[in-house]
Design a protein around this motif. Sequence first.
Motif, PDB file in Angstrom:
ATOM      1  N   PRO A 155      47.738  41.951  45.026  1.00  0.00           N
ATOM      2  CA  PRO A 155      46.604  41.125  45.462  1.00  0.00           C
ATOM      3  C   PRO A 155      46.763  39.667  45.034  1.00  0.00           C
ATOM      4  O   PRO A 155      47.351  39.372  43.988  1.00  0.00           O
ATOM      5  CB  PRO A 155      45.407  41.752  44.743  1.00  0.00           C
ATOM      6  CG  PRO A 155      45.852  43.090  44.293  1.00  0.00           C
ATOM      7  CD  PRO A 155      47.314  42.994  44.087  1.00  0.00           C
TER       8      PRO A 155
ATOM      9  N   LEU B 177      44.492  37.722  43.919  1.00  0.00           N
ATOM     10  CA  LEU B 177      43.777  37.451  42.675  1.00  0.00           C
ATOM     11  C   LEU B 177      44.669  37.721  41.464  1.00  0.00           C
ATOM     12  O   LEU B 177      44.733  36.939  40.519  1.00  0.00           O
ATOM     13  CB  LEU B 177      42.512  38.303  42.611  1.00  0.00           C
ATOM     14  CG  LEU B 177      41.477  37.926  41.548  1.00  0.00           C
ATOM     15  CD1 LEU B 177      41.038  36.483  41.724  1.00  0.00           C
ATOM     16  CD2 LEU B 177      40.278  38.848  41.634  1.00  0.00           C
ATOM     17  N   LEU B 178      45.374  38.828  41.523  1.00  0.00           N
ATOM     18  CA  LEU B 178      46.286  39.184  40.437  1.00  0.00           C
ATOM     19  C   LEU B 178      47.369  38.117  40.291  1.00  0.00           C
ATOM     20  O   LEU B 178      47.735  37.709  39.187  1.00  0.00           O
ATOM     21  CB  LEU B 178      46.915  40.548  40.733  1.00  0.00           C
ATOM     22  CG  LEU B 178      47.741  41.192  39.631  1.00  0.00           C
ATOM     23  CD1 LEU B 178      46.860  41.525  38.449  1.00  0.00           C
ATOM     24  CD2 LEU B 178      48.426  42.449  40.150  1.00  0.00           C
TER      25      LEU B 178
ATOM     26  N   PHE C 214      46.057  35.060  38.548  1.00  0.00           N
ATOM     27  CA  PHE C 214      46.008  35.261  37.098  1.00  0.00           C
ATOM     28  C   PHE C 214      47.392  35.065  36.497  1.00  0.00           C
ATOM     29  O   PHE C 214      47.570  34.409  35.473  1.00  0.00           O
ATOM     30  CB  PHE C 214      45.500  36.665  36.760  1.00  0.00           C
ATOM     31  CG  PHE C 214      44.038  36.854  37.011  1.00  0.00           C
ATOM     32  CD1 PHE C 214      43.541  38.095  37.384  1.00  0.00           C
ATOM     33  CD2 PHE C 214      43.145  35.810  36.863  1.00  0.00           C
ATOM     34  CE1 PHE C 214      42.185  38.280  37.616  1.00  0.00           C
ATOM     35  CE2 PHE C 214      41.790  35.979  37.100  1.00  0.00           C
ATOM     36  CZ  PHE C 214      41.303  37.220  37.477  1.00  0.00           C
TER      37      PHE C 214
ATOM     38  N   PHE D 148      47.799  32.018  33.902  1.00  0.00           N
ATOM     39  CA  PHE D 148      48.026  32.346  32.501  1.00  0.00           C
ATOM     40  C   PHE D 148      49.500  32.346  32.146  1.00  0.00           C
ATOM     41  O   PHE D 148      49.885  32.033  31.029  1.00  0.00           O
ATOM     42  CB  PHE D 148      47.396  33.704  32.166  1.00  0.00           C
ATOM     43  CG  PHE D 148      45.907  33.706  32.283  1.00  0.00           C
ATOM     44  CD1 PHE D 148      45.280  34.406  33.308  1.00  0.00           C
ATOM     45  CD2 PHE D 148      45.132  32.984  31.396  1.00  0.00           C
ATOM     46  CE1 PHE D 148      43.902  34.395  33.430  1.00  0.00           C
ATOM     47  CE2 PHE D 148      43.750  32.965  31.508  1.00  0.00           C
ATOM     48  CZ  PHE D 148      43.122  33.670  32.528  1.00  0.00           C
TER      49      PHE D 148
ATOM     50  N   ALA E 102      40.796  44.138  44.952  1.00  0.00           N
ATOM     51  CA  ALA E 102      40.900  43.352  43.724  1.00  0.00           C
ATOM     52  C   ALA E 102      39.709  42.428  43.535  1.00  0.00           C
ATOM     53  O   ALA E 102      39.376  42.053  42.417  1.00  0.00           O
ATOM     54  CB  ALA E 102      42.187  42.544  43.740  1.00  0.00           C
TER      55      ALA E 102
ATOM     56  N   ALA F  59      36.979  42.776  40.927  1.00  0.00           N
ATOM     57  CA  ALA F  59      37.200  42.385  39.540  1.00  0.00           C
ATOM     58  C   ALA F  59      36.262  41.242  39.184  1.00  0.00           C
ATOM     59  O   ALA F  59      35.834  41.104  38.035  1.00  0.00           O
ATOM     60  CB  ALA F  59      38.649  41.969  39.332  1.00  0.00           C
TER      61      ALA F  59
ATOM     62  N   THR G  88      42.982  45.026  38.841  1.00  0.00           N
ATOM     63  CA  THR G  88      43.081  43.598  38.587  1.00  0.00           C
ATOM     64  C   THR G  88      42.217  43.196  37.397  1.00  0.00           C
ATOM     65  O   THR G  88      42.602  42.379  36.559  1.00  0.00           O
ATOM     66  CB  THR G  88      42.683  42.799  39.840  1.00  0.00           C
ATOM     67  OG1 THR G  88      43.520  43.210  40.907  1.00  0.00           O
ATOM     68  CG2 THR G  88      42.829  41.315  39.621  1.00  0.00           C
TER      69      THR G  88
ATOM     70  N   GLN H   6      43.491  41.469  33.984  1.00  0.00           N
ATOM     71  CA  GLN H   6      42.937  40.232  33.441  1.00  0.00           C
ATOM     72  C   GLN H   6      42.463  40.433  32.012  1.00  0.00           C
ATOM     73  O   GLN H   6      42.683  39.599  31.126  1.00  0.00           O
ATOM     74  CB  GLN H   6      41.768  39.763  34.310  1.00  0.00           C
ATOM     75  CG  GLN H   6      41.228  38.425  33.878  1.00  0.00           C
ATOM     76  CD  GLN H   6      39.821  38.181  34.399  1.00  0.00           C
ATOM     77  OE1 GLN H   6      39.133  39.110  34.819  1.00  0.00           O
ATOM     78  NE2 GLN H   6      39.385  36.943  34.341  1.00  0.00           N
TER      79      GLN H   6
END
Lengths: 218, 276, 215
Positions: free
Chosen positions: A66, A68-69, A72, A76, C159, C162, C170, C174
Amino acid sequence: MGLDFTVVPAYLDTILIGVLWTIAITVCAALLSFFGGILFAVIALYAPWFLRLPVRFFAWLFMGTPLLLQLFLIYFGLVQLGIDLPAFVAGVIGLGLHFAVYNSELIQTAILAVDKGQMEAARTLGCSRSQALRKVVIPQAVRDVIPPIGNNMIALLKDSALVSVIGVSELTLSSQLAIGRTYRPFEFYAVAAVFYYIVNLGMEAVMRRIERKTSLSR
Amino acid sequence: MTEAHKFVDIRHAQKSYGDLEVLKDISLTVDRGEIVAIIGPSGSGKSTLLRAINDLDSLTGGEVWLDGVQINKDLPYRQYEKHINAMRQQVGMVFQHFNLFPHLSVRDNVTMAPKLLKGLSDKEADKLAEEQLNHVGMLERIDYYPSQLSGGQKQRVAIARALAMQPKLMLFDEATSALDPELVEEVNLVMKRLAEEHMTMIIVTHEMDFAASVCDRVIFMDKGVVVEQGPPSVVFQNPTEERTKEFLRKHLAQHHALNAAEAAALTAAQTNEGAK
Amino acid sequence: MDIELILKVYPYFLEAAVVTIELSVLTVLLGLICGALAAAARMSRFRLLRIIGAVYVSVFRGTPALIQLFLLYFGGPQIGIQLDAFEAGVIGLGLNIGAYMAETMRGAIVSVDGGQTEAARTLGLSRTQAFRKVTLPQAMRLMIRPLGVNINAQIKGTALVAAISVVELTYTAQRYIGSTYKPFEMFFLAGVLYILIITVTGKGISYLDRKVRLP
């Protein structure tokens, strides 16, 4: 609790700034994904194995996970590598890479779909393979691929909302700021939806014009 | 008081697509058991006329009467649907591009409508299908799928499918135009058989030879009107209208290798025959 | 790559993967239903239904799924809709993917050759009968692959929940990135599981697609 849209106008300036940031992120990421897509496509098709395989692997990874993953990871992960980028840049890179991978698939298909005779004609004129690619095949493939890439760009606009999660002050985050002050999520998210819809319509119109202009030179 | 009515009665048929008038006031009738061929250049409206007979493309003016019953397209939706579906069960149609159902076997293509619309049991429907497929010579492929058949075979199955509903009238819309030349004959043979069995048939075709050999009457259409009609011997050999002559000249020049002398001799011999 | 850490935390990721699978299945089912209804509405005789269908598709495809989710979960209570995060996720994402599936289904239906509908009509079948017996069977075969694309996207789309704190893959990634400062390892764990789910689902779709191919 009910609905009360009168709270909205006071925050309109915040929201509009958010819209501008959304458009900015979308445009930057779109450009990155377009040129990145071409680069990845060319590498995936024509580069020597030590470039081709990593790119293919990376593409496979980014298409299977995804967005979003991935955001991240980039946000990070970069920090961990000691690179402290502003959220905006991380967001653009994340969005741009994600869609570059999808675009590269489309471009690869388009390149392979360009008639073999084109390459043959260029070669018989004396062009080298890379010259033929650069001057004849890729320009045609790019023109053919504009409509589906246009669709990806519009998806990019909608996915730009995700960068709010890593702290980029675009439209979604701006709405959340307003919500934080007024405790009226429905009103502000609804307004945000309307703005996204309008920008979406605008992008579709722009895409159609680009499609028309690029297919004219047939 | 039942007056003798014509089997197919088209009265002042008119069809326009916006400004374009495709059919201009056509009136014609067909008797029971008659075989009629409609010929003409492309754009003459012959397919449109055919498709108006079972209301696939509704007329914008005029009426169509089938065996004494008028096709009424002005009924409210539900009633119209019932009316037209019932009418269509009596009229079979064969298309230029076959339109077989690819997801059904030959057997199911033929039995689907009888089972669904006439309530036939599986056994009855199978028997009917075998009869019809045998009639067109496709019985041994009954469990094949359309994709496994040649063009001529597909068209024969399409004919069997239409016949399975036991229609009173069969419409053929350029049934062999999409076939490779060597496959045309097998379909023509089936159509000839049908003609011999006195099925009422209206055939839109480009094949003059076939039309001449099988039909009772030829209708020549051009630019939305009936220019001339009559028995094939008259229309083909001795047309009265200039447009008919023009069309046949062009058509014969394309399709026949007869030289002028041969053609003249043929005509002379036939007029002698006719005079006897 | 900190293998020790991976071995320590992977059970949590497996649990989270189950939640992701649940979300995927439920949203896809809801999406298929909404999609079918919307596609039917858009092809209806009645203008009102056509408009409702078109509006649904346009709105849900024209705005971000995240906003739709937030609107439902955070804004819902204001109009009397109280859902927990998981429920909001299923309904919100299901409605969203339904709009995309509606277009996929409609595309498959209109691509079925019109000549066959004509042939069915000339045999005397009504519009509904022709649709049921001729158009629909073929459209359903045609739509499996593109729906598979929708489903693939949806698995990744889960996801988004999340962001409303549903403990799926996900979110778990995180969370552990936050506590271990090892983003690459956590991405790896979550990524492998996502790819696994997607690959298995993809194979299932391909198998189904092959099975319904016509001889």
